[in-house]
Design an enzyme around this catalytic site. Structure first.
Site, mmCIF file in Angstrom:
data_model
loop_
_atom_site.group_PDB
_atom_site.id
_atom_site.type_symbol
_atom_site.label_atom_id
_atom_site.label_comp_id
_atom_site.label_asym_id
_atom_site.label_seq_id
_atom_site.Cartn_x
_atom_site.Cartn_y
_atom_site.Cartn_z
ATOM 1 N N THR A 148 -8.912 8.249 8.945
ATOM 2 C CA THR A 148 -8.208 7.101 8.371
ATOM 3 C C THR A 148 -8.029 5.950 9.354
ATOM 4 O OG1 THR A 148 -6.087 8.118 8.938
ATOM 5 C CG2 THR A 148 -6.967 8.532 6.719
ATOM 6 N N GLY A 187 -8.427 2.653 10.803
ATOM 7 C CA GLY A 187 -9.034 1.411 10.353
ATOM 8 C C GLY A 187 -9.013 1.176 8.863
ATOM 9 N N THR A 188 -8.336 2.018 8.098
ATOM 10 C CA THR A 188 -8.343 1.840 6.641
ATOM 11 C C THR A 188 -7.670 0.530 6.231
ATOM 12 O OG1 THR A 188 -6.347 3.209 6.527
ATOM 13 C CG2 THR A 188 -8.463 4.284 6.051
ATOM 14 N N GLY A 189 -6.594 0.156 6.907
ATOM 15 C CA GLY A 189 -5.914 -1.088 6.562
ATOM 16 C C GLY A 189 -6.779 -2.303 6.830
ATOM 17 N N CYS A 190 -7.455 -2.310 7.977
ATOM 18 C CA CYS A 190 -8.366 -3.412 8.310
ATOM 19 C C CYS A 190 -9.472 -3.509 7.274
ATOM 20 C CB CYS A 190 -8.991 -3.191 9.685
ATOM 21 S SG CYS A 190 -7.823 -3.045 11.050
ATOM 22 N N LYS A 217 0.843 -1.198 0.000
ATOM 23 C CA LYS A 217 0.000 0.000 0.000
ATOM 24 C C LYS A 217 0.876 1.245 0.000
ATOM 25 C CE LYS A 217 -1.815 -1.809 3.640
ATOM 26 N NZ LYS A 217 -2.613 -2.134 4.856
#
Length: 267
Positions: free
Chosen positions: A206, A208-211, A175
């Site tokens: 932002t 929690g964007t990865g989860c 990412k």
């Protein structure tokens, strides 16, 4: 038609913006039945993490058994696991049940810069889970640590993703983020490089964007999509919820899962 299912193996976020809470919201909005095996309870919000309470390896094993022996998941997303013993349990059980469509989000550092994994557990993570993963989804800082190199350019991203793939045999979605190449992400799979362009959205929410991205990819894989299509639709989904501009907290604000949702991704 039988509903597709996905299992999230991750920590709980008391603020609801990341962890299993984000995963379940994402899975629901993407049309699959979400289940969980909780690795840890956390006291956290958009500002930071103040406490982590891990489950025992025995209890984590019981959770995974309970899911696989009744409602077998079509995909598995693995998020925050901070202890080597817990990681070994996950690897053992997923091999035992011959789990498919495994997406590993190597959560090492939270958006707030809080460290979420013990240093000695990183080696266990890559040894136990990367070889059985369909996809791993590191961010720039995580990929830098995994590839043992500094990433400062698009070229560096390609080199790091290739190194991780060649070392562990899994596809890698690196990412990018705004710091290097706007919101563009790089997929490296079997010697092939595929870039996914993302829109730069000026949104501080932002947490929690990865989860959310990794669980959306797992949901799409559960529905039978190819890896590239699963990633492409997941990125469209996350762009949609960032554009909603929900602001709830004093900090960065948890993400808005499903605002202005029109059902596009539920099929």
């Amino acid at each position: 038609m039988k509903m597709k299912t996905a299992l999230s193996i991750a920590g709980s976020d008391s603020s609801g913006g990341a962890g299993i809470q984000a995963d379940l919201k994402t899975m629901t909005m993407n049309g699959v039945f979400g289940m969980t095996a909780i690795t840890a309870l956390t006291a956290q919000n958009t500002i930071g993490v103040t406490a982590i309470q891990e489950v025992t390896p025995e209890f984590l094993e019981k959770q995974i058994d309970a899911v696989f022996t009744d409602i077998r998941p079509d995909a598995v997303k693995i998020g925050m696991v901070s202890d080597s013993q817990l990681i070994r349990v996950i690897g053992k059980k997923l091999r035992q049940y011959e789990a498919e469509n495994i997406v590993v989000d190597p959560v090492m550092i939270a958006t707030s810069n809080a460290r979420l994994i013990k240093t000695e557990a990183v080696e266990t993570l890559v040894e136990e889970l990367f070889p059985i993963a369909t996809l791993v989804t590191p961010n720039i800082s995580e990929a830098s640590a995994l590839a043992e190199m500094e990433i400062q350019s698009v070229s560096d991203m390609e080199k790091a993703a290739k190194k991780i793939h060649e070392t562990y045999g899994c596809a890698v979605l690196l990412k990018g983020g705004h710091s290097i190449n706007d919101a563009n992400d790089l997929l490296y799979e079997k010697g092939k490089v595929c870039w996914f362009e993302g829109k730069r959205i000026d949104n501080p929410n932002t947490h929690g964007t990865g989860c959310t991205l990794s669980s959306a990819i797992a949901s799409n894989l559960a529905k039978g999509m190819s890896l590239e299509d699963a990633i492409r639709q997941a990125k469209e989904y996350i762009s949609m919820i960032l554009e909603a501009m929900l602001d709830l907290g004093k900090g960065s604000g948890p993400m808005n899962h499903g605002a202005d949702y029109k059902g596009k991704y539920a099929n």
